[in-house]
Motif scaffolding. Structure first.
Motif, PDB file in Angstrom:
ATOM      1  N   CYS A  24      20.556 -18.084  29.608  1.00 22.15           N
ATOM      2  CA  CYS A  24      19.245 -17.453  29.745  1.00 22.15           C
ATOM      3  C   CYS A  24      18.285 -18.049  28.726  1.00 22.15           C
ATOM      4  O   CYS A  24      18.573 -18.064  27.541  1.00 22.15           O
ATOM      5  CB  CYS A  24      19.359 -15.946  29.533  1.00 22.15           C
ATOM      6  SG  CYS A  24      17.799 -15.090  29.828  1.00 22.15           S
ATOM      7  N   GLN A  82      10.076 -14.000  29.318  1.00 28.31           N
ATOM      8  CA  GLN A  82       9.494 -12.764  29.819  1.00 28.31           C
ATOM      9  C   GLN A  82      10.624 -11.840  30.249  1.00 28.31           C
ATOM     10  O   GLN A  82      11.733 -12.289  30.518  1.00 28.31           O
ATOM     11  CB  GLN A  82       8.588 -13.044  31.018  1.00 28.31           C
ATOM     12  CG  GLN A  82       7.402 -13.906  30.658  1.00 28.31           C
ATOM     13  CD  GLN A  82       6.596 -14.302  31.877  1.00 28.31           C
ATOM     14  OE1 GLN A  82       7.132 -14.508  32.944  1.00 28.31           O
ATOM     15  NE2 GLN A  82       5.293 -14.414  31.694  1.00 28.31           N
ATOM     16  N   CYS A  83      10.312 -10.536  30.334  1.00 29.42           N
ATOM     17  CA  CYS A  83      11.336  -9.596  30.792  1.00 29.42           C
ATOM     18  C   CYS A  83      10.676  -8.456  31.558  1.00 29.42           C
ATOM     19  O   CYS A  83       9.459  -8.288  31.537  1.00 29.42           O
ATOM     20  CB  CYS A  83      12.170  -9.075  29.636  1.00 29.42           C
ATOM     21  SG  CYS A  83      11.271  -8.092  28.440  1.00 29.42           S
ATOM     22  N   LEU A  84      11.495  -7.692  32.196  1.00 27.86           N
ATOM     23  CA  LEU A  84      11.051  -6.563  32.992  1.00 27.86           C
ATOM     24  C   LEU A  84      10.400  -5.496  32.117  1.00 27.86           C
ATOM     25  O   LEU A  84      10.904  -5.167  31.052  1.00 27.86           O
ATOM     26  CB  LEU A  84      12.271  -5.979  33.709  1.00 27.86           C
ATOM     27  CG  LEU A  84      12.038  -4.877  34.700  1.00 27.86           C
ATOM     28  CD1 LEU A  84      11.291  -5.413  35.914  1.00 27.86           C
ATOM     29  CD2 LEU A  84      13.364  -4.296  35.124  1.00 27.86           C
ATOM     30  N   ASP A  85       9.284  -4.959  32.595  1.00 29.80           N
ATOM     31  CA  ASP A  85       8.594  -3.896  31.872  1.00 29.80           C
ATOM     32  C   ASP A  85       8.953  -2.530  32.445  1.00 29.80           C
ATOM     33  O   ASP A  85       9.285  -1.610  31.724  1.00 29.80           O
ATOM     34  CB  ASP A  85       7.085  -4.117  31.940  1.00 29.80           C
ATOM     35  CG  ASP A  85       6.285  -3.041  31.230  1.00 29.80           C
ATOM     36  OD1 ASP A  85       6.703  -2.607  30.148  1.00 29.80           O
ATOM     37  OD2 ASP A  85       5.253  -2.635  31.766  1.00 29.80           O
ATOM     38  N   ARG A 124      22.505  -5.416  30.854  1.00 26.06           N
ATOM     39  CA  ARG A 124      21.552  -5.529  29.743  1.00 26.06           C
ATOM     40  C   ARG A 124      22.057  -6.567  28.746  1.00 26.06           C
ATOM     41  O   ARG A 124      23.261  -6.745  28.575  1.00 26.06           O
ATOM     42  CB  ARG A 124      21.399  -4.200  29.007  1.00 26.06           C
ATOM     43  CG  ARG A 124      20.691  -3.137  29.813  1.00 26.06           C
ATOM     44  CD  ARG A 124      20.457  -1.882  28.964  1.00 26.06           C
ATOM     45  NE  ARG A 124      19.802  -0.848  29.726  1.00 26.06           N
ATOM     46  CZ  ARG A 124      18.487  -0.708  29.845  1.00 26.06           C
ATOM     47  NH1 ARG A 124      17.689  -1.550  29.226  1.00 26.06           N
ATOM     48  NH2 ARG A 124      17.967   0.263  30.563  1.00 26.06           N
ATOM     49  N   THR A 132      17.516  -5.645  26.534  1.00 20.68           N
ATOM     50  CA  THR A 132      16.677  -6.195  27.598  1.00 20.68           C
ATOM     51  C   THR A 132      17.406  -6.115  28.938  1.00 20.68           C
ATOM     52  O   THR A 132      18.575  -6.466  29.029  1.00 20.68           O
ATOM     53  CB  THR A 132      16.332  -7.672  27.302  1.00 20.68           C
ATOM     54  OG1 THR A 132      15.653  -7.741  26.052  1.00 20.68           O
ATOM     55  CG2 THR A 132      15.477  -8.278  28.396  1.00 20.68           C
ATOM     56  N   GLU A 188      18.771  -7.267  32.249  1.00 23.74           N
ATOM     57  CA  GLU A 188      19.147  -8.586  32.745  1.00 23.74           C
ATOM     58  C   GLU A 188      19.600  -8.582  34.194  1.00 23.74           C
ATOM     59  O   GLU A 188      19.621  -9.628  34.830  1.00 23.74           O
ATOM     60  CB  GLU A 188      20.264  -9.183  31.874  1.00 23.74           C
ATOM     61  CG  GLU A 188      19.837  -9.514  30.470  1.00 23.74           C
ATOM     62  CD  GLU A 188      18.957 -10.749  30.369  1.00 23.74           C
ATOM     63  OE1 GLU A 188      18.835 -11.509  31.347  1.00 23.74           O
ATOM     64  OE2 GLU A 188      18.367 -10.957  29.303  1.00 23.74           O
ATOM     65  N   GLN A 232      18.149 -11.907  35.655  1.00 28.91           N
ATOM     66  CA  GLN A 232      17.158 -12.632  34.866  1.00 28.91           C
ATOM     67  C   GLN A 232      17.857 -13.641  33.957  1.00 28.91           C
ATOM     68  O   GLN A 232      17.649 -13.657  32.753  1.00 28.91           O
ATOM     69  CB  GLN A 232      16.301 -11.645  34.055  1.00 28.91           C
ATOM     70  CG  GLN A 232      15.458 -10.759  34.921  1.00 28.91           C
ATOM     71  CD  GLN A 232      14.348 -10.088  34.149  1.00 28.91           C
ATOM     72  OE1 GLN A 232      13.193 -10.236  34.492  1.00 28.91           O
ATOM     73  NE2 GLN A 232      14.695  -9.334  33.117  1.00 28.91           N
ATOM     74  N   TRP A 233      18.710 -14.421  34.557  1.00 27.71           N
ATOM     75  CA  TRP A 233      19.344 -15.533  33.855  1.00 27.71           C
ATOM     76  C   TRP A 233      19.558 -16.637  34.871  1.00 27.71           C
ATOM     77  O   TRP A 233      19.183 -16.504  36.022  1.00 27.71           O
ATOM     78  CB  TRP A 233      20.639 -15.122  33.148  1.00 27.71           C
ATOM     79  CG  TRP A 233      21.795 -14.751  34.022  1.00 27.71           C
ATOM     80  CD1 TRP A 233      22.654 -15.615  34.659  1.00 27.71           C
ATOM     81  CD2 TRP A 233      22.276 -13.442  34.336  1.00 27.71           C
ATOM     82  NE1 TRP A 233      23.621 -14.921  35.348  1.00 27.71           N
ATOM     83  CE2 TRP A 233      23.404 -13.577  35.157  1.00 27.71           C
ATOM     84  CE3 TRP A 233      21.859 -12.166  33.983  1.00 27.71           C
ATOM     85  CZ2 TRP A 233      24.119 -12.490  35.642  1.00 27.71           C
ATOM     86  CZ3 TRP A 233      22.575 -11.094  34.479  1.00 27.71           C
ATOM     87  CH2 TRP A 233      23.687 -11.256  35.289  1.00 27.71           C
TER      88      TRP A 233
END
Length: 74
Positions: free
Chosen positions: A5, A9-12, A23, A28, A30, A45-46
């Motif tokens: 990864c 940016q990451c999820l809000d 996570r 965060t 993931e 998100q990787w």
């Protein structure tokens, strides 16, 4: 599990119905799934493609997508 990864940016906020399923060590988000949805839905998100050739878990993401798409007509 370790993943590749390098995102900045990451999820809000979670969308309706989404469930966090993974996570990072710092909390965060993931990985996400959509429980109860009739179609296969997984979001990460990787970069599973970076290590899929040597990591069965990462290759499993691609295998699950292919299996879920078998027999589906657009």
């Amino acid at each position: 599990m370790e993943v590749s990864c390098y995102l900045h940016q990451c999820l809000d906020r979670l969308g309706d119905g989404l469930a966090v399923t993974g996570r990072a060590a710092d909390g965060t988000v993931e990985a996400l799934e959509l429980p109860g949805h009739r179609a296969w839905f997984t979001a990460v998100q990787w970069q599973p493609e970076d290590t899929a050739a040597s990591d069965a878990g990462q290759q499993g993401l691609f295998g699950a997508l292919v299996e879920a798409s078998r027999g589906r007509v657009s």
